[in-house]
Design an enzyme around this catalytic site. Structure first.
Site, PDB file in Angstrom:
ATOM      1  NE  ARG A  68      -2.351  60.046 -22.603  1.00  0.00           N
ATOM      2  CZ  ARG A  68      -3.275  60.297 -23.806  1.00  0.00           C
ATOM      3  NH1 ARG A  68      -4.139  60.978 -23.240  1.00  0.00           N
ATOM      4  NH2 ARG A  68      -3.362  59.441 -24.693  1.00  0.00           N
ATOM      5  CG  ASP A  92     -10.674  63.313 -15.932  1.00  0.00           C
ATOM      6  OD1 ASP A  92     -11.916  63.314 -16.592  1.00  0.00           O
ATOM      7  OD2 ASP A  92      -9.739  63.404 -16.620  1.00  0.00           O
ATOM      8  N   GLY A 149     -12.258  62.818 -26.553  1.00  0.00           N
ATOM      9  CA  GLY A 149     -12.291  61.312 -26.478  1.00  0.00           C
ATOM     10  C   GLY A 149     -13.572  60.938 -26.373  1.00  0.00           C
ATOM     11  NE  ARG A 193      -8.388  64.582 -27.741  1.00  0.00           N
ATOM     12  CZ  ARG A 193      -8.579  63.228 -27.629  1.00  0.00           C
ATOM     13  NH1 ARG A 193      -8.284  62.459 -28.497  1.00  0.00           N
ATOM     14  NH2 ARG A 193      -9.141  62.909 -26.471  1.00  0.00           N
ATOM     15  CG  ASP A 233     -10.088  59.439 -18.861  1.00  0.00           C
ATOM     16  OD1 ASP A 233      -9.815  58.176 -19.074  1.00  0.00           O
ATOM     17  OD2 ASP A 233      -9.680  60.319 -19.765  1.00  0.00           O
ATOM     18  CG  ASP A 288     -10.051  68.157 -18.074  1.00  0.00           C
ATOM     19  OD1 ASP A 288     -10.554  68.961 -17.282  1.00  0.00           O
ATOM     20  OD2 ASP A 288      -8.647  68.120 -17.626  1.00  0.00           O
ATOM     21  CB  THR A 313     -14.418  61.610 -20.122  1.00  0.00           C
ATOM     22  OG1 THR A 313     -13.295  60.944 -19.955  1.00  0.00           O
ATOM     23  CG2 THR A 313     -14.978  62.232 -18.739  1.00  0.00           C
TER      24      THR A 313
HETATM   25  P1  ADP Z   1     -11.735  65.690 -23.847  1.00  0.00           P
HETATM   26  O1  ADP Z   1     -12.791  66.812 -24.146  1.00  0.00           O
HETATM   27  O2  ADP Z   1     -11.998  64.155 -23.918  1.00  0.00           O
HETATM   28  O3  ADP Z   1     -10.866  66.002 -22.379  1.00  0.00           O
HETATM   29  P2  ADP Z   1      -9.554  67.193 -25.336  1.00  0.00           P
HETATM   30  O4  ADP Z   1      -8.633  67.486 -24.043  1.00  0.00           O
HETATM   31  O5  ADP Z   1      -8.811  66.607 -26.522  1.00  0.00           O
HETATM   32  O6  ADP Z   1     -10.569  66.127 -24.937  1.00  0.00           O
HETATM   33  O7  ADP Z   1     -10.534  68.314 -25.765  1.00  0.00           O
HETATM   34  C1  ADP Z   1     -11.370  68.449 -26.800  1.00  0.00           C
HETATM   35  C2  ADP Z   1     -11.396  69.646 -27.466  1.00  0.00           C
HETATM   36  O8  ADP Z   1     -11.837  70.701 -26.654  1.00  0.00           O
HETATM   37  C3  ADP Z   1      -9.893  70.162 -28.018  1.00  0.00           C
HETATM   38  O9  ADP Z   1      -9.691  69.563 -29.385  1.00  0.00           O
HETATM   39  C4  ADP Z   1     -10.260  71.667 -28.310  1.00  0.00           C
HETATM   40  O10 ADP Z   1     -11.234  71.936 -29.532  1.00  0.00           O
HETATM   41  C5  ADP Z   1     -11.035  71.794 -26.995  1.00  0.00           C
HETATM   42  N1  ADP Z   1     -10.543  72.587 -26.044  1.00  0.00           N
HETATM   43  C6  ADP Z   1      -9.596  72.094 -25.169  1.00  0.00           C
HETATM   44  N2  ADP Z   1      -9.075  72.765 -24.460  1.00  0.00           N
HETATM   45  C7  ADP Z   1      -9.613  73.970 -24.610  1.00  0.00           C
HETATM   46  C8  ADP Z   1      -9.287  75.264 -24.155  1.00  0.00           C
HETATM   47  N3  ADP Z   1      -8.424  75.571 -23.306  1.00  0.00           N
HETATM   48  N4  ADP Z   1      -9.963  76.475 -24.825  1.00  0.00           N
HETATM   49  C9  ADP Z   1     -11.050  76.127 -25.701  1.00  0.00           C
HETATM   50  N5  ADP Z   1     -11.160  74.880 -26.334  1.00  0.00           N
HETATM   51  C10 ADP Z   1     -10.470  73.858 -25.780  1.00  0.00           C
END
Ligand code: ADP
Length: 320
Positions: free
Chosen positions: A171, A129, A11, A72, A127, A103, A125
């Site tokens: 969330r 968090d 995000g 993503r 958030d 995260d 972010t």
């Molecule tokens: P944010 O970083 O805002 O929390 P996301 O949760 O969508 O957003 O995570 C962004 C991207 O980080 C994901 O689309 C994926 O490519 C990568 N990612 C998320 N979780 C993992 C994981 N457990 N291991 C490796 N890459 C991850």
């Protein structure tokens, strides 16, 4: 280290641009080449990588969003995806990577670190968090956007003596709802970290009306329930008519506030400093206004972002 990369992922948040700018300028200041990876981990896998110069990050300090775009990428959750990413970096001689994101993006940086590729996580972010920092890049701007909306809604709420429910992002974390509620003088704040009692809420609202309150503002974090659902609940519990406003993605946009630009500049530069010192696998943050860095694996496994529930208590005391 002579070549480093930078990407934004997940995000987006206002302040990612000044963070990218800080990474690029700090690196070039130290004669290090910087490569921008476009489209987050998806762009890393497919090799959307370009060298950035001083001018590439000109005129972005005040812009929302991210010039490197974000995405993503489910493939990056697999070892194969991560290996493809590492190969793209190594093929260009890029020796370290700065990941600006939330995260999930931190999980990606942790995975690369565990496979021996040095990454630094920068908390970007809205958030708020992320473990290992008091505040994340984008939170202050999002909060100000919400407050601006709350103040406007308050005007119309007063004119019509209405109760408004405002649904905000969050969330799993109630930071935006709580701080916006406190700063906006909301009568009630619903956050994922605390259960709510519908009877207590209706009692407070009715008491307020009895003592002549012209309006009530209720802030609901999306992780608790939707604003519309909560409006239904209030209607059923006390026959209270409300109006609902869902703020949605406006909370992600806009020019970063001065506080976010300063934070982004400090954290982006700190990430580069760590790579220069040969310290990969770190998460940078700010605690008590001091720059800090933690082992990214340990931070994600052992540290938890905690909402300051004293603020929750205070908001209840002040909104009687
Ligand atoms: P944010 O970083 O805002 O929390 P996301 O949760 O969508 O957003 O995570 C962004 C991207 O980080 C994901 O689309 C994926 O490519 C990568 N990612 C998320 N979780 C993992 C994981 N457990 N291991 C490796 N890459 C991850």
């Amino acid at each position: 280290m002579k070549k480093i990369g930078v990407l934004t992922s997940g995000g987006d948040s206002p302040g990612m641009n000044p963070a990218i700018r800080a990474v690029v300028r700090k690196a070039i200041y130290h004669d290090i080449e910087v490569y921008g990876i476009y489209g987050g981990y998806a762009g890393l896998i497919s090799g959307e990588i370009e060298k950035l110069g001083l001018g590439s990050v000109g005129d972005i300090i005040h812009r929302g969003g991210t010039m490197l775009h974000s995405a993503r990428c489910p493939e990056f959750k697999t070892k194969e995806g991560q290996q493809k990413g590492i190969e793209q970096l190594r093929a260009r001689g890029i020796e370290g990577l700065v990941v600006i994101g939330g995260d999930g993006s931190y999980q990606g940086a942790k995975a690369l670190t565990e496979q021996g590729y040095p990454c630094i996580g920068v908390p970007g972010t809205i958030d708020n968090d992320i473990p290992g920092t008091d505040v994340t890049i984008g939170f202050d701007t999002a909060l100000n956007t919400v407050i601006d909306a709350v103040d406007k809604i308050r005007d119309t709420a007063t004119s019509h003596e209405r109760t408004f429910i405002i649904e905000v992002m969050g969330r799993d974390a109630g930071d935006i709802a709580l701080c916006a509620g406190l700063a906006g003088g909301a009568e009630t704040i619903l956050i994922p970290e605390e259960n709510y009692d519908i009877n207590e809420i209706t009692e407070r609202l009715l008491k307020g009306q009895e003592r002549g309150k012209k309006h009530s503002i209720i802030i609901v974090a999306e992780g608790v329930c939707s604003g519309v659902k909560f409006a239904d609940e209030l209607q059923k519990a006390a026959n209270l008519e409300t109006r609902v406003s869902v703020l949605g993605h406006i909370q992600r946009g806009g020019s970063p506030t001065a506080a976010d630009r300063v934070l982004a500049s400090r954290l982006g530069a700190k990430a580069v400093e760590l790579l220069i010192e040969g310290k990969g696998g770190r998460a940078v943050g700010i605690e008590n206004n001091e720059l800090v860095d933690y082992d990214i694996v340990e931070a994600l496994e052992n540290k938890k972002h905690k909402l300051d529930l004293n603020l929750y208590k205070l908001s209840k005391e002040l909104s009687i």
